[in-house]
Design an enzyme around this catalytic site. Structure first.
Site, PDB file in Angstrom:
ATOM      1  N   ASP A  37       0.861  -1.191   0.000  1.00  0.00           N
ATOM      2  CA  ASP A  37       0.000   0.000   0.000  1.00  0.00           C
ATOM      3  C   ASP A  37       0.893   1.235   0.000  1.00  0.00           C
ATOM      4  OD1 ASP A  37      -3.252   0.187   1.107  1.00  0.00           O
ATOM      5  OD2 ASP A  37      -2.083   2.029   0.887  1.00  0.00           O
ATOM      6  N   SER A 142     -15.335  -5.101 -10.023  1.00  0.00           N
ATOM      7  CA  SER A 142     -16.524  -4.449  -9.460  1.00  0.00           C
ATOM      8  C   SER A 142     -17.706  -4.805 -10.347  1.00  0.00           C
ATOM      9  CB  SER A 142     -16.332  -2.929  -9.471  1.00  0.00           C
ATOM     10  OG  SER A 142     -17.554  -2.272  -9.176  1.00  0.00           O
ATOM     11  N   TYR A 155     -13.913   4.625 -14.213  1.00  0.00           N
ATOM     12  CA  TYR A 155     -13.706   3.527 -13.250  1.00  0.00           C
ATOM     13  C   TYR A 155     -14.355   2.241 -13.796  1.00  0.00           C
ATOM     14  CZ  TYR A 155     -14.488   1.054  -8.723  1.00  0.00           C
ATOM     15  OH  TYR A 155     -14.555   0.141  -7.685  1.00  0.00           O
ATOM     16  N   LYS A 159     -12.635  -1.361 -14.630  1.00  0.00           N
ATOM     17  CA  LYS A 159     -13.050  -2.612 -13.986  1.00  0.00           C
ATOM     18  C   LYS A 159     -13.425  -3.660 -15.051  1.00  0.00           C
ATOM     19  CE  LYS A 159     -12.438  -1.445  -9.707  1.00  0.00           C
ATOM     20  NZ  LYS A 159     -11.418  -2.134  -8.889  1.00  0.00           N
ATOM     21  N   THR A 188     -19.837  -1.616  -0.881  1.00  0.00           N
ATOM     22  CA  THR A 188     -19.365  -2.285   0.335  1.00  0.00           C
ATOM     23  C   THR A 188     -18.809  -1.236   1.295  1.00  0.00           C
ATOM     24  OG1 THR A 188     -18.793  -4.187  -1.041  1.00  0.00           O
ATOM     25  CG2 THR A 188     -17.803  -4.113   1.143  1.00  0.00           C
TER      26      THR A 188
HETATM   27  N1  LIG Z   1     -16.034  -0.294  -1.511  1.00  0.00           N
HETATM   28  C1  LIG Z   1     -16.847  -0.566  -2.505  1.00  0.00           C
HETATM   29  O1  LIG Z   1     -18.057  -0.264  -2.466  1.00  0.00           O
HETATM   30  C2  LIG Z   1     -16.325  -1.277  -3.734  1.00  0.00           C
HETATM   31  C3  LIG Z   1     -17.245  -1.777  -4.664  1.00  0.00           C
HETATM   32  C4  LIG Z   1     -16.772  -2.453  -5.787  1.00  0.00           C
HETATM   33  C5  LIG Z   1     -15.421  -2.646  -5.958  1.00  0.00           C
HETATM   34  N2  LIG Z   1     -14.543  -2.148  -5.041  1.00  0.00           N
HETATM   35  C6  LIG Z   1     -13.119  -2.399  -5.289  1.00  0.00           C
HETATM   36  O2  LIG Z   1     -12.575  -3.137  -4.207  1.00  0.00           O
HETATM   37  C7  LIG Z   1     -11.185  -2.811  -4.040  1.00  0.00           C
HETATM   38  C8  LIG Z   1     -10.926  -2.399  -2.607  1.00  0.00           C
HETATM   39  O3  LIG Z   1     -11.658  -1.209  -2.344  1.00  0.00           O
HETATM   40  P1  LIG Z   1     -11.872  -0.575  -0.897  1.00  0.00           P
HETATM   41  O4  LIG Z   1     -13.272  -0.124  -0.866  1.00  0.00           O
HETATM   42  O5  LIG Z   1     -11.351  -1.492   0.134  1.00  0.00           O
HETATM   43  O6  LIG Z   1     -10.938   0.721  -1.040  1.00  0.00           O
HETATM   44  P2  LIG Z   1     -10.166   1.567   0.071  1.00  0.00           P
HETATM   45  O7  LIG Z   1     -10.197   2.968  -0.414  1.00  0.00           O
HETATM   46  O8  LIG Z   1     -10.712   1.261   1.447  1.00  0.00           O
HETATM   47  O9  LIG Z   1      -8.696   0.976  -0.006  1.00  0.00           O
HETATM   48  C9  LIG Z   1      -7.867   1.193  -1.108  1.00  0.00           C
HETATM   49  C10 LIG Z   1      -6.418   1.093  -0.633  1.00  0.00           C
HETATM   50  O10 LIG Z   1      -5.576   1.279  -1.776  1.00  0.00           O
HETATM   51  C11 LIG Z   1      -4.495   2.128  -1.414  1.00  0.00           C
HETATM   52  N3  LIG Z   1      -3.991   2.792  -2.626  1.00  0.00           N
HETATM   53  C12 LIG Z   1      -4.661   3.659  -3.423  1.00  0.00           C
HETATM   54  N4  LIG Z   1      -3.868   4.053  -4.438  1.00  0.00           N
HETATM   55  C13 LIG Z   1      -2.675   3.410  -4.294  1.00  0.00           C
HETATM   56  C14 LIG Z   1      -1.464   3.389  -5.030  1.00  0.00           C
HETATM   57  N5  LIG Z   1      -1.289   4.133  -6.124  1.00  0.00           N
HETATM   58  N6  LIG Z   1      -0.463   2.595  -4.607  1.00  0.00           N
HETATM   59  C15 LIG Z   1      -0.613   1.846  -3.480  1.00  0.00           C
HETATM   60  N7  LIG Z   1      -1.743   1.819  -2.729  1.00  0.00           N
HETATM   61  C16 LIG Z   1      -2.759   2.608  -3.142  1.00  0.00           C
HETATM   62  C17 LIG Z   1      -5.084   3.100  -0.419  1.00  0.00           C
HETATM   63  O11 LIG Z   1      -4.062   3.684   0.387  1.00  0.00           O
HETATM   64  C18 LIG Z   1      -6.041   2.200   0.372  1.00  0.00           C
HETATM   65  O12 LIG Z   1      -5.405   1.625   1.496  1.00  0.00           O
HETATM   66  C19 LIG Z   1     -10.905  -1.711  -5.073  1.00  0.00           C
HETATM   67  O13 LIG Z   1     -10.348  -2.278  -6.228  1.00  0.00           O
HETATM   68  C20 LIG Z   1     -12.273  -1.138  -5.364  1.00  0.00           C
HETATM   69  O14 LIG Z   1     -12.324  -0.535  -6.628  1.00  0.00           O
HETATM   70  C21 LIG Z   1     -14.953  -1.475  -3.947  1.00  0.00           C
END
Ligand SMILES: NC(=O)c1ccc[n+]([C@@H]2O[C@H](COP(=O)([O-])OP(=O)(O)OC[C@H]3O[C@@H](n4cnc5c(N)ncnc54)[C@H](O)[C@@H]3O)[C@@H](O)[C@H]2O)c1
Length: 254
Positions: A37, A142, A155, A159, A188
């Site tokens: 991260d 996603s 986005y 995806k 989520t």
């Molecule tokens: N939360 C939702 O509703 C949802 C829905 C569908 C898909 N997703 C996907 O699930 C995955 C996880 O999402 P989340 O909700 O846990 O996100 P989040 O924002 O809680 O976590 C993302 C993490 O990625 C890190 N990050 C971002 N850019 C970075 C970079 N350039 N280099 C290194 N680290 C980096 C951030 O510091 C963070 O810790 C993602 O791919 C997101 O697109 C999330």
């Protein structure tokens, strides 16, 4: 689940909501987790939670959009911990805006995190898996990549690309014993989802999203972690090139 004891699992974006839940679940199955991260504080917090629960993990601070930095980080991690047998491409980022209000600068940022970061890590980790003839990869895509998400056009495009990338790699590497699958969460509870509220009319959008889900609740990161870990276990060794929605019934694919 069978087959995860002492495996080495990289979880990108492992300091975030889903990344942390996934890391904890891998560690509970006996895998050693690499928490990659760019935010050292949240990556360390994930490692501390895993260690508190009796597991093993290492924090790796790296900007995943930077190929050279990713290459150096993977080399250092594997020298210390061992060859990577599991890769979860979980890192992601979004801004919720109508396409016509976005800019080429924002497209670059979105494509950087949501596509190039995955290319970077895959390009660095797959050669070792190919050589050892074993490996499991999960793409955290996603439902936006399957059905499109309003106010998240770029986005959604990334995806969809992740799902197609996963299928192409599943075909290219099947004979080397490497499985590649995609998990498609719906909305989520994580910091990413909460950031919807910061956008214009965000509170309304947030509530509309919740109401559209047949279960009438957002997913919890733990709802996602189980399927990810399952797909990387020996229980799923004959599953590859698939996309699975985990969205409380928001989308139902044939
Ligand atoms: N939360 C939702 O509703 C949802 C829905 C569908 C898909 N997703 C996907 O699930 C995955 C996880 O999402 P989340 O909700 O846990 O996100 P989040 O924002 O809680 O976590 C993302 C993490 O990625 C890190 N990050 C971002 N850019 C970075 C970079 N350039 N280099 C290194 N680290 C980096 C951030 O510091 C963070 O810790 C993602 O791919 C997101 O697109 C999330």
């Amino acid at each position: 689940m069978r087959g995860l004891l002492d495996e080495v699992a990289i979880v990108t974006g492992g300091g975030g909501g889903m990344g942390r839940a996934i890391g904890l679940r891998f560690a509970a199955e006996g895998a050693v987790v690499g928490v990659f991260d760019r935010d050292a504080g949240t990556a360390d917090a994930t490692v501390r939670e895993i260690e508190k629960a009796g597991g093993a993990a290492h924090a790796v601070e790296v900007d995943l959009t930077d190929y050279a930095a990713v290459s150096a980080a993977v080399t250092a991690f594997e020298e210390e911990v061992g060859p990577t047998s599991v890769l979860v491409n979980n890192v992601g980022w979004d801004r919720f805006l109508p396409f016509l209000e976005t800019t080429p600068e924002l497209w670059d940022q979105l494509v950087g995190v949501n596509l190039f970061a995955h290319l970077n890590v895959l390009h660095r980790v797959l050669p070792g898996m190919k050589e050892r003839k074993r490996g499991k990869v999960v793409m955290l895509a996603s439902d936006a990549g399957r059905v499109g998400g309003s106010r998240e056009a770029v986005y959604s495009a990334c995806k969809g690309a992740m799902i197609a990338l996963g299928k192409a790699l599943a075909r290219e590497h099947a004979r080397e014993g490497i499985c590649v699958n995609s998990v498609c969460p719906g909305p989520t509870h994580t910091p990413l989802l909460e950031s919807v509220k910061d956008e214009p009319n965000g509170e309304q959008l947030y509530e509309a999203l919740r109401r559209a889900i047949p279960f009438r609740r957002f997913g919890d990161p733990a709802d996602i972690a189980g399927i990810v870990v399952f797909l990387c276990s020996d229980e799923a060794s004959y599953i590859t090139g698939q996309s699975i929605s985990v969205s409380g019934g928001l989308t139902m694919h044939g």
